[in-house]
Write a protein that holds these residues in place. Sequence first.
Motif, PDB file in Angstrom:
ATOM      1  N   CYS A 191      37.647  37.636  35.145  1.00 51.39           N
ATOM      2  CA  CYS A 191      36.423  38.426  34.926  1.00 51.39           C
ATOM      3  C   CYS A 191      35.192  37.533  34.716  1.00 51.39           C
ATOM      4  O   CYS A 191      35.146  36.730  33.789  1.00 51.39           O
ATOM      5  CB  CYS A 191      36.614  39.344  33.724  1.00 51.39           C
ATOM      6  SG  CYS A 191      35.066  40.120  33.187  1.00 51.39           S
ATOM      7  N   TYR A 193      32.359  38.262  33.497  1.00 55.19           N
ATOM      8  CA  TYR A 193      31.730  38.521  32.185  1.00 55.19           C
ATOM      9  C   TYR A 193      32.499  37.788  31.082  1.00 55.19           C
ATOM     10  O   TYR A 193      31.889  37.223  30.174  1.00 55.19           O
ATOM     11  CB  TYR A 193      31.696  40.020  31.882  1.00 55.19           C
ATOM     12  CG  TYR A 193      30.715  40.807  32.712  1.00 55.19           C
ATOM     13  CD1 TYR A 193      29.364  40.843  32.381  1.00 55.19           C
ATOM     14  CD2 TYR A 193      31.138  41.546  33.814  1.00 55.19           C
ATOM     15  CE1 TYR A 193      28.459  41.583  33.126  1.00 55.19           C
ATOM     16  CE2 TYR A 193      30.244  42.294  34.567  1.00 55.19           C
ATOM     17  CZ  TYR A 193      28.903  42.309  34.219  1.00 55.19           C
ATOM     18  OH  TYR A 193      28.014  43.037  34.956  1.00 55.19           O
ATOM     19  N   CYS A 194      33.831  37.825  31.139  1.00 60.78           N
ATOM     20  CA  CYS A 194      34.637  37.089  30.160  1.00 60.78           C
ATOM     21  C   CYS A 194      34.305  35.602  30.238  1.00 60.78           C
ATOM     22  O   CYS A 194      34.167  34.926  29.216  1.00 60.78           O
ATOM     23  CB  CYS A 194      36.134  37.310  30.391  1.00 60.78           C
ATOM     24  SG  CYS A 194      36.734  38.930  29.882  1.00 60.78           S
ATOM     25  N   HIS A 235      38.295  42.494  26.894  1.00 57.96           N
ATOM     26  CA  HIS A 235      37.884  43.007  28.206  1.00 57.96           C
ATOM     27  C   HIS A 235      38.156  44.513  28.283  1.00 57.96           C
ATOM     28  O   HIS A 235      39.284  44.940  28.504  1.00 57.96           O
ATOM     29  CB  HIS A 235      38.620  42.270  29.334  1.00 57.96           C
ATOM     30  CG  HIS A 235      38.220  42.774  30.691  1.00 57.96           C
ATOM     31  ND1 HIS A 235      37.136  42.287  31.387  1.00 57.96           N
ATOM     32  CD2 HIS A 235      38.728  43.775  31.451  1.00 57.96           C
ATOM     33  CE1 HIS A 235      37.008  42.948  32.519  1.00 57.96           C
ATOM     34  NE2 HIS A 235      37.956  43.865  32.590  1.00 57.96           N
ATOM     35  N   HIS A 287      33.108  44.972  32.936  1.00 58.06           N
ATOM     36  CA  HIS A 287      33.220  44.581  31.522  1.00 58.06           C
ATOM     37  C   HIS A 287      32.108  45.332  30.794  1.00 58.06           C
ATOM     38  O   HIS A 287      30.924  45.031  30.975  1.00 58.06           O
ATOM     39  CB  HIS A 287      33.051  43.054  31.401  1.00 58.06           C
ATOM     40  CG  HIS A 287      33.399  42.498  30.061  1.00 58.06           C
ATOM     41  ND1 HIS A 287      34.341  41.488  29.894  1.00 58.06           N
ATOM     42  CD2 HIS A 287      32.943  42.785  28.827  1.00 58.06           C
ATOM     43  CE1 HIS A 287      34.431  41.187  28.600  1.00 58.06           C
ATOM     44  NE2 HIS A 287      33.582  41.958  27.938  1.00 58.06           N
TER      45      HIS A 287
HETATM   46 ZN   LIG Z   1      35.857  40.704  31.052  1.00 56.96          ZN
END
Ligand SMILES: [Zn+2]
Length: 325
Positions: A191, A193-194, A235, A287
């Motif tokens: 991910c 965003y992670c 997440h 996310h």
């Molecule tokens: Zn994420």
Amino acid sequence: MSEVRKNSITGEWVIFAANRHNKPYHFKRNQQLQENNAMGCPFCPGHEQETPLAVAALPQEANWEIRVFPNKYPALDEENGACSQADDFYEALDGTGIHRVVVDTPVHGQSPEAFSDDHLKTVFSVLQQQVVQVGQQEQIAYVQAFKNNGPMAGASVYHSHWQILGTPMVPLRQRKVEEYLLAAQAAGKTCPYCQMLAHEEEAKMRLVEETAHFVSFVPYASRFAYELWVLPRRHVWTIGQLEEAELLDLARLTKTLLKKVMALRPGLNYNICLEDSPKVQQRQLFHWHMEIIPRMGSLAGFEFGSDSFINHVLPEEAAKQLRQL
Ligand SMILES: [Zn+2]
Ligand SMILES: [Zn+2]
């Protein structure tokens, strides 16, 4: 009657809500005039008959602290949203959707940063329930909960409230994010965003606050001065997945951040957007996060003409100031 038309060249969607013409505007030229004046406020207790019937009220309708009702001047209609000018050349959708108002306090003039932690947590729980409920409707493709605080942020009623808008289309911004997330997945990446959250925690210069469950920072390419993103460490792709402890943590963090934003400039207006995932096939790639946008200046020609933004404060400098406040 509402309808939704697509700009076939840019892919932007436009909602036409002709009935919103009649919407009353509660701000005078001088914002102060309305601030201390609860007279004639349709969102104050005792004025419930001036709004559509509540769909939810906490603890109950008679002594509500949070009240949810359909928007009297909806951007999208729950029924009869048929397009007036169906045209083979262009793409349009019926303007069918759901538009609700969540009044988050019975106290006229009170803003979320002044709520108790528990009360703001309950507000987030109600927003969570509403986003889930609206998203369950078959005709809805995307739901956003948002708050316009003050006339510079687009509010027309002074009394603190949020709006829930369920749309029949996936907006362009979410569509672009989906394309990026699908490409990242195809390239075998985790991910984005992670990854961004981990990167910001390590880099530190754009961080503002960290809590047990969330990280807040000024995004690297902030569109607006002092823009803040709040990402959950876990997440999750919809607010519906946030648990009790996370909602309480989110409430506390939001209060801290809003106090910082308000300290930048007295009476500063702001928007809050809860960025839920659209109802697409690979929804779990998104996310969930929250964006807080202080409204320091107004959008101008270049922004409208290019979808590119001019920001006068570097994110690293904005984050430093916000940390110190
Ligand atoms: Zn994420
Ligand atoms: Zn009021």
